[in-house]
Enzyme design. Structure first.
Site, PDB file in Angstrom:
ATOM      1  N   ASN A   1       0.866  -1.176   0.000  1.00 16.69           N
ATOM      2  CA  ASN A   1       0.000   0.000   0.000  1.00 16.69           C
ATOM      3  C   ASN A   1       0.903   1.227   0.000  1.00 16.69           C
ATOM      4  O   ASN A   1       1.536   1.541   1.008  1.00 16.69           O
ATOM      5  CB  ASN A   1      -0.903  -0.005   1.236  1.00 16.69           C
ATOM      6  CG  ASN A   1      -1.893   1.150   1.251  1.00 16.69           C
ATOM      7  OD1 ASN A   1      -1.676   2.185   0.614  1.00 16.69           O
ATOM      8  ND2 ASN A   1      -2.985   0.982   1.973  1.00 16.69           N
ATOM      9  N   VAL A   2       0.982   1.913  -1.136  1.00 18.90           N
ATOM     10  CA  VAL A   2       1.956   2.997  -1.280  1.00 18.90           C
ATOM     11  C   VAL A   2       1.651   4.193  -0.395  1.00 18.90           C
ATOM     12  O   VAL A   2       2.519   5.063  -0.211  1.00 18.90           O
ATOM     13  CB  VAL A   2       2.052   3.461  -2.752  1.00 18.90           C
ATOM     14  CG1 VAL A   2       2.519   2.325  -3.642  1.00 18.90           C
ATOM     15  CG2 VAL A   2       0.728   4.043  -3.243  1.00 18.90           C
TER      16      VAL A   2
ATOM     17  N   ASN B   1       4.032   4.570 -10.082  1.00 18.77           N
ATOM     18  CA  ASN B   1       2.942   4.592 -11.050  1.00 18.77           C
ATOM     19  C   ASN B   1       1.565   4.409 -10.425  1.00 18.77           C
ATOM     20  O   ASN B   1       0.556   4.765 -11.044  1.00 18.77           O
ATOM     21  CB  ASN B   1       3.197   3.498 -12.101  1.00 18.77           C
ATOM     22  CG  ASN B   1       2.028   3.310 -13.030  1.00 18.77           C
ATOM     23  OD1 ASN B   1       1.767   4.148 -13.889  1.00 18.77           O
ATOM     24  ND2 ASN B   1       1.301   2.211 -12.856  1.00 18.77           N
TER      25      ASN B   1
ATOM     26  N   SER C   1       2.652  11.414 -13.753  1.00 17.81           N
ATOM     27  CA  SER C   1       1.801  12.585 -13.558  1.00 17.81           C
ATOM     28  C   SER C   1       0.568  12.394 -14.445  1.00 17.81           C
ATOM     29  O   SER C   1       0.084  11.271 -14.587  1.00 17.81           O
ATOM     30  CB  SER C   1       2.578  13.859 -13.902  1.00 17.81           C
ATOM     31  OG  SER C   1       1.779  15.008 -13.722  1.00 17.81           O
TER      32      SER C   1
ATOM     33  N   TYR D   1      -7.324  14.922  -7.940  1.00 19.61           N
ATOM     34  CA  TYR D   1      -6.412  14.293  -8.895  1.00 19.61           C
ATOM     35  C   TYR D   1      -5.490  15.321  -9.550  1.00 19.61           C
ATOM     36  O   TYR D   1      -4.282  15.108  -9.669  1.00 19.61           O
ATOM     37  CB  TYR D   1      -7.231  13.558  -9.945  1.00 19.61           C
ATOM     38  CG  TYR D   1      -6.457  12.643 -10.855  1.00 19.61           C
ATOM     39  CD1 TYR D   1      -6.037  11.384 -10.419  1.00 19.61           C
ATOM     40  CD2 TYR D   1      -6.167  13.008 -12.161  1.00 19.61           C
ATOM     41  CE1 TYR D   1      -5.347  10.521 -11.263  1.00 19.61           C
ATOM     42  CE2 TYR D   1      -5.480  12.161 -13.012  1.00 19.61           C
ATOM     43  CZ  TYR D   1      -5.077  10.921 -12.561  1.00 19.61           C
ATOM     44  OH  TYR D   1      -4.389  10.074 -13.400  1.00 19.61           O
TER      45      TYR D   1
ATOM     46  N   ALA E   1      -4.590  18.255  -8.385  1.00 17.29           N
ATOM     47  CA  ALA E   1      -3.637  18.754  -7.395  1.00 17.29           C
ATOM     48  C   ALA E   1      -2.498  17.761  -7.184  1.00 17.29           C
ATOM     49  O   ALA E   1      -1.320  18.126  -7.125  1.00 17.29           O
ATOM     50  CB  ALA E   1      -4.347  19.023  -6.070  1.00 17.29           C
TER      51      ALA E   1
ATOM     52  N   LYS F   1      -1.416  15.363  -9.261  1.00 19.60           N
ATOM     53  CA  LYS F   1      -0.571  15.191 -10.435  1.00 19.60           C
ATOM     54  C   LYS F   1       0.287  16.426 -10.711  1.00 19.60           C
ATOM     55  O   LYS F   1       1.399  16.309 -11.239  1.00 19.60           O
ATOM     56  CB  LYS F   1      -1.431  14.841 -11.645  1.00 19.60           C
ATOM     57  CG  LYS F   1      -2.129  13.480 -11.527  1.00 19.60           C
ATOM     58  CD  LYS F   1      -1.139  12.355 -11.278  1.00 19.60           C
ATOM     59  CE  LYS F   1      -1.800  10.988 -11.307  1.00 19.60           C
ATOM     60  NZ  LYS F   1      -0.839   9.880 -11.081  1.00 19.60           N
TER      61      LYS F   1
END
Length: 253
Positions: free
Chosen positions: A62-63, A89, A150, A163, A165, A167
């Site tokens: 879980n990143v 990613n 990104s 999303y 914000a 990226k």
């Protein structure tokens, strides 16, 4: 960087763009550490990579969890003895308008949970992956490359406050890391995909897909393999650092 025999770790590699990246690097004879949450997806990607005659291992991670990222990369280094390329990613979407209005009345808004979930994975997860990879690359003393995903949405896309914000933050962090880590032989780059053919499209109505494709000057979606090709370029070109490759078919939002 010559990729033969190197070790590439990829988050979100169970499917989609992450899987395509794993296959592209495996075809370059790099060994692959596959990180994701779904073990079945990871196993499928592993089999595809191993068909190219390289080593591939899977890790559920879980990143968004600091301890999970650190422990996973420790396991990767322990298993392979090196870490040359880290690709951040993994990502999710939880789209909503900031404020939804019908007939002059506010009927909805983006919840804090929607905001936080995307920030946790798409921004904090990238930060943690890059930081922990850099620590291990510096300790190992072989330099390396950090690549992050990104998006075209970093310019600001309606319904994607969270999303967009995240990226945009990924693009900014890439510049910072390129400056900070160059002294250790570590480069940083990012890819900003446009509309890409992935599993997420299965949930979209055909008319939505048609409208989205119509906004792309090339009049088609990108293929995941085209994003993977950009990741290969960043890894292999030793003078690329601190920049974002925009792969959007000429589309602007």
């Amino acid at each position: 960087m010559q990729l033969d025999g190197k070790l590439v770790a990829i988050t979100g590699s169970g499917r989609g763009i992450g899987r395509a990246m794993a296959l592209a690097f495996a075809q370059k004879r790099a060994n692959i550490a596959l990180l994701d949450l779904n073990q079945a997806d990871l196993d499928a990607t592993r089999a595809l990579c191993e068909a190219n005659g390289v080593q591939a291992r899977t890790y559920t991670c879980n990143v968004s969890r600091e301890d999970d990222v650190g422990a996973t990369l420790d396991a990767v280094v322990n298993d392979f003895g090196r870490l040359d390329v880290m690709i951040n990613n993994a990502g999710i979407t939880k789209d909503a308008l900031l404020v939804k209005v019908q007939d002059g009345k506010v009927v909805g808004k983006m919840s804090k949970d929607q905001w936080q979930a995307v920030i946790d994975v798409n921004l904090t997860g990238v930060f943690l992956g890059a930081r922990e990879a850099a620590v291990r690359m510096i300790t190992l003393g072989n330099g390396g490359v950090i690549i992050s995903t990104s998006s075209i949405s970093r310019a600001g896309n309606m319904g994607q406050s969270n999303y967009s914000a995240a990226k945009a933050g990924v693009a900014a962090m890439t510049v910072v890391w390129a400056k900070e880590l160059a002294r250790y032989g570590i480069r940083a780059g990012a890819i900003a995909p446009g509309f890409t053919r992935t599993d997420i499209l299965d949930a979209m109505r055909p008319e939505m897909i048609e409208r989205a494709v119509g906004a792309v000057p090339l009049k088609r979606m990108a293929e995941p393999a085209e994003m993977a090709h950009a990741a290969l370029f960043i890894a292999e070109n030793d003078f690329f650092s601190g920049r974002v490759i925009e792969l959007d078919g000429g589309q602007r939002i």
